[in-house]
Design a protein around this motif. Structure first.
Motif, mmCIF file in Angstrom:
data_model
loop_
_atom_site.group_PDB
_atom_site.id
_atom_site.type_symbol
_atom_site.label_atom_id
_atom_site.label_comp_id
_atom_site.label_asym_id
_atom_site.label_seq_id
_atom_site.Cartn_x
_atom_site.Cartn_y
_atom_site.Cartn_z
ATOM 1 N N LYS A 1 63.647 -9.382 -22.199
ATOM 2 C CA LYS A 1 62.803 -9.572 -21.011
ATOM 3 C C LYS A 1 62.154 -8.252 -20.627
ATOM 4 C CE LYS A 1 64.964 -13.660 -19.153
ATOM 5 N NZ LYS A 1 63.913 -14.523 -19.596
ATOM 6 N N LEU A 2 60.853 -8.316 -20.330
ATOM 7 C CA LEU A 2 60.091 -7.152 -19.903
ATOM 8 C C LEU A 2 59.344 -7.491 -18.621
ATOM 9 C CD1 LEU A 2 60.290 -6.845 -23.129
ATOM 10 C CD2 LEU A 2 58.422 -5.260 -22.852
ATOM 11 N N ASP A 3 59.453 -6.603 -17.635
ATOM 12 C CA ASP A 3 58.697 -6.762 -16.391
ATOM 13 C C ASP A 3 57.324 -6.133 -16.554
ATOM 14 O OD1 ASP A 3 60.862 -7.986 -15.120
ATOM 15 O OD2 ASP A 3 61.616 -6.084 -14.333
ATOM 16 N N VAL A 4 56.305 -6.828 -16.061
ATOM 17 C CA VAL A 4 54.942 -6.301 -16.057
ATOM 18 C C VAL A 4 54.775 -5.542 -14.742
ATOM 19 C CG1 VAL A 4 52.491 -6.858 -16.199
ATOM 20 C CG2 VAL A 4 54.172 -8.282 -17.424
ATOM 21 N N HIS A 5 54.877 -4.193 -14.811
ATOM 22 C CA HIS A 5 54.818 -3.375 -13.598
ATOM 23 C C HIS A 5 53.409 -3.098 -13.123
ATOM 24 C CE1 HIS A 5 58.773 -2.032 -12.203
ATOM 25 N NE2 HIS A 5 59.154 -2.395 -13.411
ATOM 26 N N GLU A 6 52.508 -2.901 -14.058
ATOM 27 C CA GLU A 6 51.144 -2.540 -13.681
ATOM 28 C C GLU A 6 50.186 -3.033 -14.743
ATOM 29 O OE1 GLU A 6 48.519 1.505 -12.795
ATOM 30 O OE2 GLU A 6 50.685 1.666 -13.051
ATOM 31 N N THR A 7 49.026 -3.508 -14.313
ATOM 32 C CA THR A 7 47.942 -3.866 -15.222
ATOM 33 C C THR A 7 46.651 -3.291 -14.661
ATOM 34 O OG1 THR A 7 47.592 -5.983 -14.095
ATOM 35 C CG2 THR A 7 49.034 -6.015 -16.027
ATOM 36 N N ARG A 8 45.811 -2.814 -15.568
ATOM 37 C CA ARG A 8 44.506 -2.283 -15.153
ATOM 38 C C ARG A 8 43.431 -2.883 -16.045
ATOM 39 N NH1 ARG A 8 45.911 4.009 -15.371
ATOM 40 N NH2 ARG A 8 47.763 3.963 -14.084
ATOM 41 N N PRO A 9 42.256 -3.132 -15.489
ATOM 42 C CA PRO A 9 41.722 -2.620 -14.234
ATOM 43 C C PRO A 9 42.094 -3.433 -12.996
ATOM 44 C CG PRO A 9 40.003 -3.824 -15.398
ATOM 45 C CD PRO A 9 41.215 -3.825 -16.288
ATOM 46 N N ASP A 10 42.758 -4.561 -13.167
ATOM 47 C CA ASP A 10 43.105 -5.429 -12.037
ATOM 48 C C ASP A 10 44.577 -5.821 -12.134
ATOM 49 O OD1 ASP A 10 40.393 -5.654 -11.048
ATOM 50 O OD2 ASP A 10 39.977 -7.019 -12.709
ATOM 51 N N PRO A 11 45.147 -6.387 -11.070
ATOM 52 C CA PRO A 11 46.544 -6.850 -11.131
ATOM 53 C C PRO A 11 46.723 -8.087 -12.020
ATOM 54 C CG PRO A 11 45.734 -6.843 -8.841
ATOM 55 C CD PRO A 11 44.591 -6.475 -9.724
ATOM 56 N N LYS A 12 45.639 -8.632 -12.521
ATOM 57 C CA LYS A 12 45.658 -9.764 -13.455
ATOM 58 C C LYS A 12 44.562 -9.517 -14.477
ATOM 59 C CE LYS A 12 43.039 -12.094 -9.883
ATOM 60 N NZ LYS A 12 42.981 -11.050 -8.890
ATOM 61 N N ILE A 13 44.921 -9.604 -15.755
ATOM 62 C CA ILE A 13 43.975 -9.264 -16.816
ATOM 63 C C ILE A 13 44.063 -10.277 -17.954
ATOM 64 C CG2 ILE A 13 43.929 -6.770 -16.366
ATOM 65 C CD1 ILE A 13 46.019 -6.477 -18.660
ATOM 66 N N THR A 14 43.000 -10.353 -18.747
ATOM 67 C CA THR A 14 43.074 -11.099 -19.985
ATOM 68 C C THR A 14 43.402 -10.114 -21.101
ATOM 69 O OG1 THR A 14 41.963 -12.609 -21.497
ATOM 70 C CG2 THR A 14 40.575 -11.026 -20.397
ATOM 71 N N VAL A 15 44.181 -10.585 -22.069
ATOM 72 C CA VAL A 15 44.609 -9.721 -23.172
ATOM 73 C C VAL A 15 44.016 -10.187 -24.496
ATOM 74 C CG1 VAL A 15 46.710 -8.975 -22.000
ATOM 75 C CG2 VAL A 15 46.787 -11.006 -23.467
ATOM 76 N N VAL A 16 43.017 -11.061 -24.437
ATOM 77 C CA VAL A 16 42.378 -11.599 -25.638
ATOM 78 C C VAL A 16 41.243 -10.673 -26.065
ATOM 79 C CG1 VAL A 16 41.073 -13.556 -26.567
ATOM 80 C CG2 VAL A 16 42.983 -13.953 -25.013
ATOM 81 N N ASP A 17 41.214 -10.333 -27.343
ATOM 82 C CA ASP A 17 40.136 -9.520 -27.929
ATOM 83 C C ASP A 17 39.915 -8.212 -27.182
ATOM 84 O OD1 ASP A 17 39.671 -11.453 -29.874
ATOM 85 O OD2 ASP A 17 38.224 -12.521 -28.627
#
Length: 157
Positions: A131-147
């Motif tokens: 299990k891994l916690d998602v602590h931070e994403t940029r540029p927004d708190p929600k992102i797409t990881v496709v391509d």
């Protein structure tokens, strides 16, 4: 890979008909909100084959949102920006001692559409799950990881 190893959900055909009338980016992404506790996450879609007024979510997503079977969810089509950076934290040091933790993460993220800050994702390596916690994403708190190429940092477990 099973539905449990991704962030994709099943929605009814009527959801496809509704979003196809709007301008939506591909891949289609959705915000899923628990109206009881206001927790949110984001997902892609596997198929629009669920029964009318039903959605099928991976168990890990239901757990993150505090859902039980037959819970009511608010699901909205959203356009997310491509991710550039993410900070993850494994629950246990065993993940960091894998022969190739970044490779294991890459294999998992290939089955994902989005990452949402505050979520906990599961990475499978061999017969073990981490299990891994998602602590931070940029540029927004929600992102797409496709391509997209995403820089990943790890916090110590």
């Amino acid at each position: 890979p099973s539905m449990e190893e991704s962030d994709k959900i099943y929605l009814p055909q009527s959801a496809f008909e509704e979003v196809s009338l709007r301008h939506v980016n591909l891949p289609m992404t959705f915000e899923i909100r628990n109206p009881v506790n206001e927790k949110k996450t984001h997902s892609g879609v596997i198929e629009f084959t669920a029964e009318e007024y039903k959605a099928y979510l991976p168990k890990w997503m239901m757990d993150n949102l505090g859902f039980q079977i037959e819970s009511i969810a608010d699901i909205t089509s959203v356009n997310l920006r491509k991710g550039k950076f993410v900070v993850l934290q494994a629950h246990k040091t065993a993940f960091t001692t894998l022969p190739d933790p970044k490779g294991a993460l890459t294999n998992t993220l290939q089955r994902f559409t989005c990452l949402t800050q505050g979520d906990t994702i599961t990475v499978r390596y061999g017969s073990s799950c981490y299990k891994l916690d998602v602590h931070e994403t940029r540029p927004d708190p929600k992102i797409t990881v496709v391509d997209t190429d995403i820089k990943v940092d790890f916090l110590p477990p």
